[in-house]
Design a protein around this motif. Structure first.
Motif, PDB file in Angstrom:
ATOM      1  N   GLY A 105       4.516   0.850  -9.863  1.00 31.72           N
ATOM      2  CA  GLY A 105       4.875   1.777  -8.767  1.00 31.72           C
ATOM      3  C   GLY A 105       6.415   1.786  -8.599  1.00 31.72           C
ATOM      4  N   ARG A 106       6.925   2.228  -7.559  1.00 32.74           N
ATOM      5  CA  ARG A 106       8.382   2.377  -7.295  1.00 32.74           C
ATOM      6  C   ARG A 106       8.598   1.816  -5.860  1.00 32.74           C
ATOM      7  NH1 ARG A 106      11.196   7.543  -7.018  1.00 32.74           N
ATOM      8  NH2 ARG A 106       9.830   7.873  -5.353  1.00 32.74           N
ATOM      9  N   ILE A 107       9.663   1.201  -5.781  1.00 33.53           N
ATOM     10  CA  ILE A 107      10.180   0.132  -4.597  1.00 33.53           C
ATOM     11  C   ILE A 107      11.372   0.852  -4.111  1.00 33.53           C
ATOM     12  CG2 ILE A 107      10.779  -1.693  -3.684  1.00 33.53           C
ATOM     13  CD1 ILE A 107       7.856  -1.913  -4.352  1.00 33.53           C
ATOM     14  N   ARG A 108      11.374   1.027  -2.687  1.00 32.77           N
ATOM     15  CA  ARG A 108      12.600   1.603  -2.133  1.00 32.77           C
ATOM     16  C   ARG A 108      13.184   0.012  -1.501  1.00 32.77           C
ATOM     17  NH1 ARG A 108      13.345   5.006   3.512  1.00 32.77           N
ATOM     18  NH2 ARG A 108      15.687   4.972   3.335  1.00 32.77           N
ATOM     19  N   LEU A 109      14.498  -0.016  -2.005  1.00 29.81           N
ATOM     20  CA  LEU A 109      15.359  -1.367  -1.399  1.00 29.81           C
ATOM     21  C   LEU A 109      16.529  -0.949  -0.726  1.00 29.81           C
ATOM     22  CD1 LEU A 109      15.841  -4.355  -1.399  1.00 29.81           C
ATOM     23  CD2 LEU A 109      16.829  -4.071  -3.243  1.00 29.81           C
ATOM     24  N   LEU A 110      16.422  -1.100   0.618  1.00 30.41           N
ATOM     25  CA  LEU A 110      17.339  -1.006   1.470  1.00 30.41           C
ATOM     26  C   LEU A 110      18.070  -1.999   1.712  1.00 30.41           C
ATOM     27  CD1 LEU A 110      15.378   0.983   4.451  1.00 30.41           C
ATOM     28  CD2 LEU A 110      17.014   1.879   2.586  1.00 30.41           C
ATOM     29  N   LEU A 111      19.397  -2.029   1.313  1.00 29.90           N
ATOM     30  CA  LEU A 111      20.209  -3.313   1.278  1.00 29.90           C
ATOM     31  C   LEU A 111      21.548  -2.933   1.520  1.00 29.90           C
ATOM     32  CD1 LEU A 111      20.431  -6.350   0.317  1.00 29.90           C
ATOM     33  CD2 LEU A 111      20.959  -5.502  -1.941  1.00 29.90           C
ATOM     34  N   GLY A 112      21.797  -3.352   3.073  1.00 27.13           N
ATOM     35  CA  GLY A 112      23.007  -2.897   3.613  1.00 27.13           C
ATOM     36  C   GLY A 112      23.216  -1.450   3.800  1.00 27.13           C
ATOM     37  N   PRO A 123       0.793  -1.110   0.012  1.00 23.26           N
ATOM     38  CA  PRO A 123       0.148   0.022   0.079  1.00 23.26           C
ATOM     39  C   PRO A 123       0.879   1.324  -0.127  1.00 23.26           C
ATOM     40  CG  PRO A 123      -0.724  -1.570   1.788  1.00 23.26           C
ATOM     41  CD  PRO A 123       0.829  -2.131   1.371  1.00 23.26           C
ATOM     42  N   PRO A 124       0.277   2.428  -0.327  1.00 22.55           N
ATOM     43  CA  PRO A 124       0.933   3.795  -0.325  1.00 22.55           C
ATOM     44  C   PRO A 124       1.737   3.807   1.149  1.00 22.55           C
ATOM     45  CG  PRO A 124      -1.065   3.967  -1.211  1.00 22.55           C
ATOM     46  CD  PRO A 124      -1.199   2.458  -0.601  1.00 22.55           C
ATOM     47  N   HIS A 125       2.860   4.364   0.935  1.00 25.21           N
ATOM     48  CA  HIS A 125       3.825   4.766   2.114  1.00 25.21           C
ATOM     49  C   HIS A 125       3.896   3.637   3.156  1.00 25.21           C
ATOM     50  CE1 HIS A 125       4.022   8.870   0.549  1.00 25.21           C
ATOM     51  NE2 HIS A 125       2.667   8.694   0.515  1.00 25.21           N
ATOM     52  N   THR A 126       4.367   2.343   2.778  1.00 22.53           N
ATOM     53  CA  THR A 126       4.627   1.282   3.873  1.00 22.53           C
ATOM     54  C   THR A 126       5.882   0.381   3.735  1.00 22.53           C
ATOM     55  OG1 THR A 126       3.196  -0.346   2.192  1.00 22.53           O
ATOM     56  CG2 THR A 126       2.089   0.708   4.174  1.00 22.53           C
ATOM     57  N   ASN A 129       7.590   0.995   0.125  1.00 20.80           N
ATOM     58  CA  ASN A 129       6.726   1.811  -1.030  1.00 20.80           C
ATOM     59  C   ASN A 129       6.839   3.201  -0.408  1.00 20.80           C
ATOM     60  OD1 ASN A 129       5.058   3.239  -2.781  1.00 20.80           O
ATOM     61  ND2 ASN A 129       3.348   1.671  -2.428  1.00 20.80           N
ATOM     62  N   PRO A 130       7.758   4.247  -1.309  1.00 20.79           N
ATOM     63  CA  PRO A 130       7.758   5.323  -0.747  1.00 20.79           C
ATOM     64  C   PRO A 130       6.727   6.331  -1.296  1.00 20.79           C
ATOM     65  CG  PRO A 130       9.206   4.974  -2.578  1.00 20.79           C
ATOM     66  CD  PRO A 130       8.412   3.715  -2.255  1.00 20.79           C
ATOM     67  N   ASP A 131       5.893   5.773  -2.319  1.00 19.41           N
ATOM     68  CA  ASP A 131       5.016   6.910  -2.974  1.00 19.41           C
ATOM     69  C   ASP A 131       3.633   6.629  -2.535  1.00 19.41           C
ATOM     70  OD1 ASP A 131       6.892   7.481  -4.498  1.00 19.41           O
ATOM     71  OD2 ASP A 131       6.586   5.885  -6.273  1.00 19.41           O
ATOM     72  N   PRO A 132       2.803   7.446  -2.947  1.00 19.58           N
ATOM     73  CA  PRO A 132       1.308   7.768  -2.586  1.00 19.58           C
ATOM     74  C   PRO A 132       0.318   6.762  -3.316  1.00 19.58           C
ATOM     75  CG  PRO A 132       1.810   9.536  -3.911  1.00 19.58           C
ATOM     76  CD  PRO A 132       3.093   8.664  -3.772  1.00 19.58           C
TER      77      PRO A 132
END
Length: 193
Positions: free
Chosen positions: A134-141, A111-114, A165-168
């Protein structure tokens, strides 16, 4: 015939363990949900106890899967997978394969912003993800990456990681997850000249 039955029964324990681990459930949590002791559950998973219908029915109910899936019954002819959504931390996971264990495929809807404050985690395994929408934020190390539709990431899950998910708008990804040492093998035809 007896060998076939023995093979089916021997496969139940590993299937139960893989299903429980896939869902992130501990033996204690499963014992509480089913009324079956932790010791009995552990022996079932290790093959030290034969599965019986009175043990498998509450397990199928707790995992929300058909009994056929627990015992690895032969397919009935319909190859379609009817995913049952799993919701965790506001995200929806749709399992895309029937059998627990080995490489697992999921469609994941964020969902948005999760999650708003993604916390990196580590665990055994290897993951491959493909952004569908959509766009995905991947934090990897130490890396903080933004992936867009059509982009792919592959990583060892022992590296601290989080997906957000950083987007609305909602975002969708296809995820393949395999046990440690089991990696996706992508085959492509060589480019023709």
């Amino acid at each position: 015939m007896a060998n076939d039955e023995a093979a089916v029964l021997a496969a139940v324990g590993p299937r139960l363990r893989a299903l429980r681990q896939q869902r992130g459930t501990t033996l204690a949590q499963l014992a509480e949900a089913t009324g079956i002791s932790v010791s009995t559950l552990s022996r079932l998973e290790s093959g030290g106890r034969r599965p019986t219908l009175e043990l498998l029915l509450p397990l199928a109910r707790a995992h929300q899967v058909p009994l056929d899936e627990l015992v690895g019954a032969p397919p009935t002819g319909d190859p379609r997978v009817h995913p049952r959504p799993i919701v965790r931390h506001g995200m929806t996971f749709l399992p895309l394969n029937r059998r627990p264990g080995g490489v697992q495929a999921f469609k994941q809807i964020l969902p948005p912003h999760t999650p708003r404050e993604p916390q990196q985690q580590t665990h055994e395994g290897h993951e491959w993800l493909y952004v569908l929408a959509g766009r995905i934020r991947l934090l990897l190390g130490q890396r903080d990456l933004i992936l867009t539709p059509g982009e792919v990431a592959e990583f060892d899950t022992r590296v601290p990681h989080a997906v957000a998910n950083p987007d609305p708008q909602p975002a969708e990804i296809l995820t393949l997850f395999g046990p440690q040492g089991e990696r996706l093998h992508v085959r492509a035809r060589p480019a023709t000249r």
